[in-house]
Design an enzyme around this catalytic site. Structure first.
Site, PDB file in Angstrom:
ATOM      1  N   ASP A   1      -0.116-103.368  89.272  1.00 17.53           N
ATOM      2  CA  ASP A   1      -1.037-102.965  88.194  1.00 17.53           C
ATOM      3  C   ASP A   1      -0.434-103.078  86.799  1.00 17.53           C
ATOM      4  O   ASP A   1      -1.144-102.904  85.809  1.00 17.53           O
ATOM      5  CB  ASP A   1      -1.489-101.516  88.432  1.00 17.53           C
TER       6      ASP A   1
ATOM      7  N   HIS B   1      -3.899 -94.847  92.194  1.00 19.20           N
ATOM      8  CA  HIS B   1      -4.137 -95.994  93.096  1.00 19.20           C
ATOM      9  C   HIS B   1      -4.742 -97.151  92.301  1.00 19.20           C
ATOM     10  O   HIS B   1      -4.108 -97.636  91.372  1.00 19.20           O
ATOM     11  CB  HIS B   1      -5.035 -95.508  94.247  1.00 19.20           C
TER      12      HIS B   1
ATOM     13  N   HIS C   1       5.942 -96.964  93.403  1.00 15.64           N
ATOM     14  CA  HIS C   1       5.109 -97.298  94.564  1.00 15.64           C
ATOM     15  C   HIS C   1       5.637 -96.524  95.770  1.00 15.64           C
ATOM     16  O   HIS C   1       6.839 -96.322  95.914  1.00 15.64           O
ATOM     17  CB  HIS C   1       5.187 -98.808  94.854  1.00 15.64           C
TER      18      HIS C   1
HETATM   19  C1  SDX Z   1      -1.464 -99.155  93.994  1.00 15.67           C
HETATM   20  O1  SDX Z   1      -0.216 -97.869  98.550  1.00 15.67           O
HETATM   21  C2  SDX Z   1      -0.495 -99.048  98.095  1.00 15.67           C
HETATM   22  O2  SDX Z   1      -0.212-100.055  98.705  1.00 15.67           O
HETATM   23  C3  SDX Z   1      -1.227 -99.075  96.765  1.00 15.67           C
HETATM   24  C4  SDX Z   1      -1.398-100.444  96.118  1.00 15.67           C
HETATM   25  C5  SDX Z   1      -2.346-101.324  96.908  1.00 15.67           C
HETATM   26  O3  SDX Z   1      -2.257-102.544  96.741  1.00 15.67           O
HETATM   27  O4  SDX Z   1      -3.233-100.781  97.620  1.00 15.67           O
HETATM   28  O5  SDX Z   1      -0.152-101.081  96.010  1.00 15.67           O
HETATM   29  C6  SDX Z   1      -2.010-100.310  94.732  1.00 15.67           C
HETATM   30  O6  SDX Z   1      -2.026 -98.095  94.071  1.00 15.67           O
HETATM   31  C7  SDX Z   1      -0.179 -99.320  93.222  1.00 15.67           C
HETATM   32  C8  SDX Z   1       0.297 -97.985  92.541  1.00 15.67           C
HETATM   33  C9  SDX Z   1      -0.506 -97.816  91.248  1.00 15.67           C
HETATM   34  N1  SDX Z   1      -0.222 -96.443  90.662  1.00 15.67           N
HETATM   35  C10 SDX Z   1       0.445 -96.346  89.522  1.00 15.67           C
HETATM   36  O7  SDX Z   1       1.001 -97.267  88.916  1.00 15.67           O
HETATM   37  C11 SDX Z   1       0.452 -94.920  88.971  1.00 15.67           C
HETATM   38  C12 SDX Z   1       1.879 -94.537  88.591  1.00 15.67           C
HETATM   39  N2  SDX Z   1       2.671 -94.446  89.807  1.00 15.67           N
HETATM   40  C13 SDX Z   1       2.851 -93.121  90.399  1.00 15.67           C
HETATM   41  O8  SDX Z   1       1.754 -92.277  90.307  1.00 15.67           O
HETATM   42  C14 SDX Z   1       3.579 -93.179  91.736  1.00 15.67           C
HETATM   43  O9  SDX Z   1       4.600 -94.060  91.612  1.00 15.67           O
HETATM   44  C15 SDX Z   1       2.803 -93.512  93.002  1.00 15.67           C
HETATM   45  C16 SDX Z   1       1.622 -92.626  93.173  1.00 15.67           C
HETATM   46  C17 SDX Z   1       2.358 -94.941  92.970  1.00 15.67           C
HETATM   47  C18 SDX Z   1       3.750 -93.305  94.181  1.00 15.67           C
HETATM   48  O10 SDX Z   1       4.140 -91.988  94.146  1.00 15.67           O
HETATM   49  P1  SDX Z   1       4.894 -91.292  95.411  1.00 15.67           P
HETATM   50  O11 SDX Z   1       5.292 -92.303  96.404  1.00 15.67           O
HETATM   51  O12 SDX Z   1       4.051 -90.154  95.877  1.00 15.67           O
HETATM   52  O13 SDX Z   1       6.239 -90.808  94.790  1.00 15.67           O
HETATM   53  P2  SDX Z   1       6.459 -89.494  93.954  1.00 15.67           P
HETATM   54  O14 SDX Z   1       5.253 -89.225  93.098  1.00 15.67           O
HETATM   55  O15 SDX Z   1       6.939 -88.443  94.878  1.00 15.67           O
HETATM   56  O16 SDX Z   1       7.646 -89.950  92.961  1.00 15.67           O
HETATM   57  C19 SDX Z   1       8.996 -89.842  93.341  1.00 15.67           C
HETATM   58  C20 SDX Z   1       9.730 -89.546  92.021  1.00 15.67           C
HETATM   59  C21 SDX Z   1       9.189 -88.301  91.308  1.00 15.67           C
HETATM   60  O17 SDX Z   1      10.257 -87.840  90.486  1.00 15.67           O
HETATM   61  P3  SDX Z   1      11.118 -86.507  90.980  1.00 15.67           P
HETATM   62  O18 SDX Z   1      10.105 -85.435  91.327  1.00 15.67           O
HETATM   63  O19 SDX Z   1      11.905 -86.992  92.181  1.00 15.67           O
HETATM   64  O20 SDX Z   1      11.981 -86.161  89.806  1.00 15.67           O
HETATM   65  O21 SDX Z   1       9.495 -90.626  91.095  1.00 15.67           O
HETATM   66  C22 SDX Z   1       8.774 -90.145  89.975  1.00 15.67           C
HETATM   67  C23 SDX Z   1       8.139 -88.831  90.396  1.00 15.67           C
HETATM   68  O22 SDX Z   1       7.923 -87.993  89.261  1.00 15.67           O
HETATM   69  N3  SDX Z   1       7.744 -91.148  89.659  1.00 15.67           N
HETATM   70  C24 SDX Z   1       7.451 -91.543  88.430  1.00 15.67           C
HETATM   71  C25 SDX Z   1       6.494 -92.548  88.582  1.00 15.67           C
HETATM   72  N4  SDX Z   1       6.223 -92.719  89.885  1.00 15.67           N
HETATM   73  C26 SDX Z   1       7.001 -91.833  90.553  1.00 15.67           C
HETATM   74  N5  SDX Z   1       7.904 -91.142  87.227  1.00 15.67           N
HETATM   75  C27 SDX Z   1       7.381 -91.771  86.160  1.00 15.67           C
HETATM   76  N6  SDX Z   1       6.451 -92.758  86.226  1.00 15.67           N
HETATM   77  C28 SDX Z   1       5.993 -93.170  87.409  1.00 15.67           C
HETATM   78  N7  SDX Z   1       5.083 -94.132  87.471  1.00 15.67           N
END
Ligand code: SDX
Length: 428
Positions: free
Chosen positions: A363, A266, A305
């Site tokens: 971010d 997050h 996201h």
């Molecule tokens: C913020 O919610 C909000 O509005 C938050 C925010 C706000 O203003 O409040 O926008 C701020 O928190 C932005 C997000 C910051 N986080 C990151 O940048 C960390 C990296 N991102 C991930 O951890 C992830 O993308 C999330 C947590 C942000 C979202 O994850 P989800 O929606 O739970 O999706 P998921 O983990 O189920 O991913 C779906 C697929 C998976 O692959 P498969 O299992 O289908 O093979 O996408 C992949 C994930 O492994 N994936 C990524 C990835 N994010 C998702 N793979 C590599 N790098 C990534 N960053």
């Protein structure tokens, strides 16, 4: 909310129930599940992929189209034309202020920026090298001790003064957190400065010499605050709403939001994204690093996201701000920025990221701008918390102002042991 349509749920045992379909002013319709309990059923939606936890009028996101509106105003317009305190007024009150309202709000907030001098003693309980987010959770939570008794959350005037106190004092506490971390004396706010100038003054001034905020950096930080101000029901805002639903005071609720924001999935992602860029180190290593992501060794921080399955509109503004700040500081060939753009280009042309609709989020570039402004990496998430305080407070206020609000209490799908009798020690 009136419902125009009905969904009928029919179970395999023949029982059925009608579920109203509700429509908002924008965004997808929702199924009103209140009646589901009559069937003795719960919904099951861990991490809330398909669950609306509340109705709200504050912020709207369209993840597929990459849209973000604060009270109906597109984020790109606010970032370009507004200022942070005006956006705070908008989020809290629902409308842009006229000139008199804007000046009254500015003056109100400015004259609440000092904290009780006793609050400074809380810092001494922390080691100097404590992570600033740990200090923020503790000290912002401690504000409860100073105002808890003068707060009837069902009194709109009390809620308003609490909102003003939090909006005014969180930057002061954030700057104190930084000063404590680096061993410099606290710098008191100065009323002659604007909100953002004041924060930079308290962060970077020392008693030894005068400090004049750089207007380009002030504008860049103002834009970062605007972009991070609110984002509907994200993890930290949902935490604040759930804490507030029990009747907890807003200072304790905001402290719970700061704690939730800290996680690298997050608000901690900006710090993690910059550390990732430093770890990659050189454009030549981008391909190998991306391969490691695809091999699921680690995530690409600042990418992906839950809601945006298109470019996060804030990331586009951040990228432009990044370019402007680096140009202004004559750092245009900044290695980290070149690396970030190469990483973005590589990822966005790779099927792994395209299939999963992974785009840069807010971010991804913010860390580079914050670093260029002179904010240390361990303060990046504190900056996020400072900006998001108005979102947390506005969402908390909207919930408490709704006379029908109830304490949030999710249920569960129990997968544990069925009933069994106690086993005496000699029989184990
Ligand atoms: C913020 O919610 C909000 O509005 C938050 C925010 C706000 O203003 O409040 O926008 C701020 O928190 C932005 C997000 C910051 N986080 C990151 O940048 C960390 C990296 N991102 C991930 O951890 C992830 O993308 C999330 C947590 C942000 C979202 O994850 P989800 O929606 O739970 O999706 P998921 O983990 O189920 O991913 C779906 C697929 C998976 O692959 P498969 O299992 O289908 O093979 O996408 C992949 C994930 O492994 N994936 C990524 C990835 N994010 C998702 N793979 C590599 N790098 C990534 N960053």
């Amino acid at each position: 909310m009136e419902s125009k349509r009905i969904a009928t749920l029919t179970l395999d045992d023949g029982r059925s129930i009608e579920l109203p379909i509700l429509s908002g002013t924008l965004g997808p319709d929702v199924l009103d599940l209140h009646n589901l309990a009559k069937l003795g059923l719960f919904t099951y939606d861990p991490a809330f992929f398909s669950t609306a936890s509340c109705s709200s009028k504050i912020t709207f996101i369209d993840g597929d189209a990459g849209l973000l509106y604060y009270r109906g105003y597109p984020i790109e317009q606010l970032a370009q034309k507004s200022d942070f305190l005006e956006v705070c007024y908008l989020l809290l009150n629902g409308e842009l202020p006229d000139a008199a309202q804007k000046e009254e709000f500015r003056s109100l907030i400015t004259h609440h920026t000092m904290v009780h001098d006793q609050l400074a003693r809380f810092f001494n309980g922390f080691r100097r090298d404590a992570h600033p987010m740990a200090v923020m959770v503790g000290v912002v939570g401690a504000l409860s001790a100073f105002y808890h008794d003068s707060l009837d959350i069902n009194n709109s005037g009390h809620r308003e003064i609490s909102a003003h106190r939090l909006l005014a004092k969180v930057p002061t506490i954030a700057a104190m957190t930084h000063k404590y971390n680096i061993g410099e004396p606290f710098v008191y706010p100065k009323n002659k400065f604007s909100y953002v100038e004041n924060f930079m003054y308290m962060m970077f001034a020392t008693p030894a010499e005068d400090y004049v905020p750089n207007p380009v950096l002030v504008r860049a930080l103002e834009r970062i605050f605007i972009l991070h101000a609110d984002h509907e029901q994200n993890a930290s805002t949902s935490t604040v709403r759930l804490a507030g639903s029990s009747g907890a005071n807003p200072f304790a609720c905001v402290a719970s939001g700061i704690a939730a924001l800290w996680g690298p999935a997050h608000g901690g992602a900006n710090e993690a994204a910059l550390k990732m860029l430093e770890e990659i180190g050189d454009v030549a290593r981008v391909k190998d690093y991306v391969q490691g992501v695809k091999d699921k060794k680690y995530k690409l921080m600042g990418f992906g996201h839950r809601v945006y399955k298109n470019m996060d509109p804030r990331a586009s503004v951040m990228r432009q701000t990044c370019y402007e700040v680096l140009k202004e500081l004559d750092l245009a060939n900044n290695k980290l920025f070149e690396l970030a753009m190469e990483l973005e280009k590589t990822a966005l042309s790779d099927p792994y990221f395209i299939e999963r609709k992974l785009y840069p989020n807010v971010d991804f570039y913010s860390g580079i701008v914050l670093r260029a402004i002179g904010i240390p990496t361990n303060m990046f998430t504190v900056i996020f918390a400072l900006a998001r305080t108005i979102g947390w407070v506005s969402q908390w206020n909207e919930m408490i102002a709704d006379a029908d609000h109830k304490i949030g209490r999710p249920r569960q799908l129990y997968m544990g042991e069925t009933k069994r009798d106690y086993v005496p020690m000699e029989k184990r």
